[in-house]
Scaffold this motif. Structure first.
Motif, short mmCIF file in Angstrom:
data_model
loop_
_atom_site.label_atom_id
_atom_site.label_comp_id
_atom_site.label_asym_id
_atom_site.label_seq_id
_atom_site.Cartn_x
_atom_site.Cartn_y
_atom_site.Cartn_z
N VAL A 379 0.85 -1.19 0.00
CA VAL A 379 0.00 0.00 0.00
C VAL A 379 0.88 1.24 0.00
O VAL A 379 1.90 1.29 0.71
N ARG A 380 0.53 2.23 -0.81
CA ARG A 380 1.17 3.54 -0.78
C ARG A 380 0.11 4.58 -0.46
O ARG A 380 -1.04 4.44 -0.85
N VAL A 381 0.50 5.63 0.24
CA VAL A 381 -0.42 6.72 0.57
C VAL A 381 0.11 8.00 -0.06
O VAL A 381 1.31 8.32 0.05
N THR A 382 -0.77 8.72 -0.75
CA THR A 382 -0.43 10.02 -1.32
C THR A 382 -1.22 11.09 -0.57
O THR A 382 -2.46 11.05 -0.55
N LEU A 383 -0.51 12.00 0.05
CA LEU A 383 -1.14 13.13 0.75
C LEU A 383 -1.14 14.34 -0.18
O LEU A 383 -0.08 14.79 -0.63
N THR A 384 -2.32 14.86 -0.49
CA THR A 384 -2.42 16.04 -1.35
C THR A 384 -2.71 17.27 -0.51
O THR A 384 -3.41 17.21 0.51
N GLY A 385 -2.17 18.39 -0.94
CA GLY A 385 -2.37 19.64 -0.22
C GLY A 385 -1.40 20.70 -0.71
O GLY A 385 -0.49 20.42 -1.51
N PRO A 386 -1.53 21.92 -0.24
CA PRO A 386 -0.65 23.02 -0.68
C PRO A 386 0.70 22.98 0.02
O PRO A 386 1.07 23.90 0.77
N TRP A 387 1.46 21.92 -0.24
CA TRP A 387 2.74 21.76 0.45
C TRP A 387 3.75 22.84 0.06
O TRP A 387 4.66 23.16 0.84
N GLY A 388 3.57 23.43 -1.10
CA GLY A 388 4.48 24.49 -1.51
C GLY A 388 4.37 25.73 -0.66
O GLY A 388 5.27 26.59 -0.66
N SER A 389 3.28 25.86 0.09
CA SER A 389 3.12 27.04 0.95
C SER A 389 3.93 26.93 2.23
O SER A 389 4.05 27.91 2.98
N LEU A 390 4.49 25.75 2.50
CA LEU A 390 5.29 25.58 3.71
C LEU A 390 6.71 26.06 3.43
O LEU A 390 7.58 25.29 3.04
N THR A 391 6.93 27.32 3.61
CA THR A 391 8.25 27.91 3.38
C THR A 391 9.09 27.83 4.63
O THR A 391 8.66 27.32 5.67
N GLY A 392 10.30 28.35 4.53
CA GLY A 392 11.20 28.33 5.67
C GLY A 392 10.82 29.31 6.76
O GLY A 392 11.29 29.21 7.89
N GLU A 393 9.96 30.28 6.42
CA GLU A 393 9.57 31.28 7.43
C GLU A 393 8.59 30.64 8.41
O GLU A 393 7.57 30.07 8.01
N ARG A 394 8.90 30.77 9.70
CA ARG A 394 8.07 30.14 10.73
C ARG A 394 7.53 31.19 11.68
O ARG A 394 8.29 31.88 12.36
N PRO A 395 6.19 31.34 11.76
CA PRO A 395 5.62 32.21 12.80
C PRO A 395 5.70 31.51 14.15
O PRO A 395 6.38 30.49 14.29
N ALA A 396 5.00 32.03 15.14
CA ALA A 396 4.97 31.37 16.44
C ALA A 396 4.49 29.93 16.24
O ALA A 396 3.43 29.72 15.65
#
Length: 618
Positions: A379-396
């Protein structure tokens, strides 16, 4: 942390081809095949590549709906490239080319490309060959049939690629028999019918072959070898009504490379040959062609002679031992090769897609972990979502608006069975099945296995599991057969619902969630979260227990059968003894009657003699 690559960046066996040229070119470098243009799995879509000829609707593999013309009764228009990988055996190549020089297919539409796969001495083109024949060399240092074919296809000009071995003597209408199908639909894979000859005695010359083929007397060239042949293909084809009723999981089995043809666009779409394989490359390609929605046509009229036997015939055990690990890794349909526990495979049996956009970390995790705890090992699992929005900038950290996405990526970034994609791909090829599971719904340990078993039983294209319903409609999980979705995308008309096309060509069924053990996360999770493999282990133990019970029952049945056989043997022996004694008694009766008759004749004779003596004395 960098964004994980999308799922379509994973390696797919095979290579796309460069733009065809008229001069020899080196074999192409491996690269992912381009994704087909579609609008998604559930909506309307544009046709895939390979529909330049026609896109008739073919249900399942029932190619009989196409009006195939008899040879000689139609007008060819498609150019075809016959690609022949060859190494040594110049004498047999000469016969192959001589037969191709006498084909009924128009010579201006037929080109032949011979790829010399490192012959010593190098091969040469004989005097008798088709008008448009080229000899090209394989790329330096790259040997094997797959590389040779890739090299030949890369320089081919034909819209159809006809792969042929260098020890094939084709009948007069062989190429035409193949090509009549490709004029009817742009997604057919046509295989020819081989007759094997042991090449006893002096073989015919190329001139004799050309004359015999041209006069439609190819039958007389050789004597058929009664001990060798592709009988297993004939049985497979006959069992499934000339292969028209063949299930999806069997289609690739008839794809043997000695003589097979397909549209060049379809070959590119499938990704070309897997050049990492030294053997079995035709079977593996046949599997990937299945996932493009191709239809397989074994043509009994596309006849040819195979000169001598194949390696698989001479050394079957060695070939199986060599091929099994590579085939197991690439063809999930071969379930008997995937019995090892705890393994991961290059091509999964089912891809479970969970959309993480807008969902909570807990809901997505429940769905993913439920899928990974399946009793199915691949079995393989594919997670879809806006992963490109996870940049290096981190808020609190605790107030991050993308916290759920970030937690999910942290949870599964290093799990080899989980991949990340921005959008749901058109299909999950080369995986044969895909489950689109809404976040927050958890498949049970055996849900995937039983759903696929249900789909395989009727060769259905789509199973819809109703999960919930509200004013907006029915929420459902979807088990899609990759080949059925690909076929539907190929033939769907503008504005037509893809699900309707799948149902029309392959069948679609609605099921209920309870019967197939898909439950909301609140009911299914986290009761076994402390060890997500616990439920799978429990089901495995139950299955092993049932297997032992079945084995015991099997032994009991075998013992009863043996006892019954012995009783029948004794009864038969008694019947034989009775018959034997009856025959003996009848024989004794006849002997007694004969004896009495003889005695009576003797008495009468003595009485007659006395009477004569008395008469004479008087």
């Amino acid at each position: 942390m960098s964004t994980p690559p999308p799922s379509d960046a994973r390696r797919v066996p095979g290579t796309p081809y460069p733009t065809p040229t008229s001069t020899p070119a080196p074999a192409p470098s491996p690269a992912p095949a381009p994704a087909p243009a579609t609008e998604g799995a559930a909506g309307t879509s544009r046709a895939l590549a390979g529909d330049a000829v026609a896109t008739p609707r073919i249900p399942g593999n029932d190619y009989g709906v196409l009006p195939a013309p008899a040879p000689g009764t139609w007008e060819p228009r498609l150019p075809v490239s016959v690609v022949i990988p060859a190494r040594g055996r110049q004498d047999r190549l000469d016969l192959t080319l001589a037969a191709l020089a006498a084909q009924t297919y128009p010579s201006h539409l037929l080109e032949v490309i011979v790829v010399d796969d490192g012959s010593a001495p190098p091969l040469r083109l004989p005097e008798i060959a088709p008008e448009h024949t080229r000899l090209v060399g394989n790329a330096s240092g790259r040997r094997g049939i797959a590389w040779a074919l890739e090299t030949g296809v890369a320089v081919a000009d034909g819209e159809v690629i006809h792969r042929m071995d260098a020890d094939i003597v084709s009948y007069r209408e062989h190429v035409e028999a193949h090509m009549r199908w490709h004029h009817l639909a742009g997604y057919l894979v046509v295989t020819g019918t081989l007759r094997f000859t042991a090449m006893a005695g002096t073989p015919p010359t190329p001139a004799e072959v050309q004359i015999a083929v041209a006069k439609d007397r190819a039958d007389s060239l050789f004597e058929e070898d009664p001990e060798h042949g592709h009988d297993w293909i004939g049985e497979l084809v006959a069992t499934h009504r000339d292969f028209r009723d063949a299930p999806s999981s069997l289609l690739h089995r008839v794809h043997v490379g000695a003589t097979v043809s397909l549209p060049a666009a379809l070959l590119r779409e499938a990704g070309g040959l897997d050049t990492s394989l030294a053997l079995g490359e035709d079977t593996e390609l046949g599997y990937r062609l299945t996932q493009t929605g191709a239809v397989f046509v074994p043509d009994a009229e596309a006849l040819s002679w195979h000169l001598g036997t194949t390696t698989a015939m001479r050394r079957p055990a060695d070939v199986r031992r060599h091929n099994d690990p590579f085939i197991a890794d690439r063809i999930p349909y071969r379930r008997h090769l995937r019995t090892d526990a705890g393994r991961q495979w290059l091509v999964p049996y089912v891809d479970v897609v969970v959309d993480a956009e807008g969902a909570s970390f807990e809901d997505v995790r429940a769905s993913v972990d439920g899928a990974l705890a399946s009793t199915l090992p691949d079995v393989r699992v594919t997670l879809t979502g806006p992963w490109g929005s996870l940049t290096g900038e981190r808020p609190a950290p605790l107030d991050d608006p993308l916290l759920d996405l970030r937690l999910l990526r942290g949870q599964y970034a290093h799990d080899g069975r989980v991949s990340f994609a921005e959008h749901v791909p058109a299909t999950s090829a080369p995986a044969p099945f895909r489950l689109l599971c809404p976040a927050g719904w958890v498949p049970g340990a055996d849900s995937l296995a039983t759903l696929i078993e249900r789909a395989e039983k009727e060769d259905e294209g789509l199973l819809l599991v109703a999960l919930d319903e509200d004013e907006s409609g029915v929420l459902a999980a979807r088990l899609e057969r990759t080949s059925a979705v690909a076929r539907a995308m190929r033939v769907a008309r503008e504005g037509e619902r893809l699900d309707d096309v799948i149902a029309d060509l392959h069948g679609a069924t609605w099921l209920d969630a309870e019967s197939w053990k898909l439950r909301p996360a609140a009911q299914a999770y986290p009761y076994w979260a402390v060890n997500r493999n616990r439920e799978a282990a429990r089901w495995k133990a139950a299955a092993e227990s049932r297997a032992k019970e079945a084995e015991r029952a099997k032994r009991q049945v075998a013992a009863l059968k043996a006892e019954l056989k012995e009783l029948r043997s004794k009864a038969a022996k008694g019947s034989r003894d009775t018959l034997r004694w009856k025959e003996k008694a009848e024989q004794r009766r006849l002997e007694a009657v004969a004896l009495r008759q003889a005695q009576q004749r003797s008495l009468l004779s003595r009485a007659a003699r006395r009477l004569r003596r008395l008469t004479e004395g008087t």
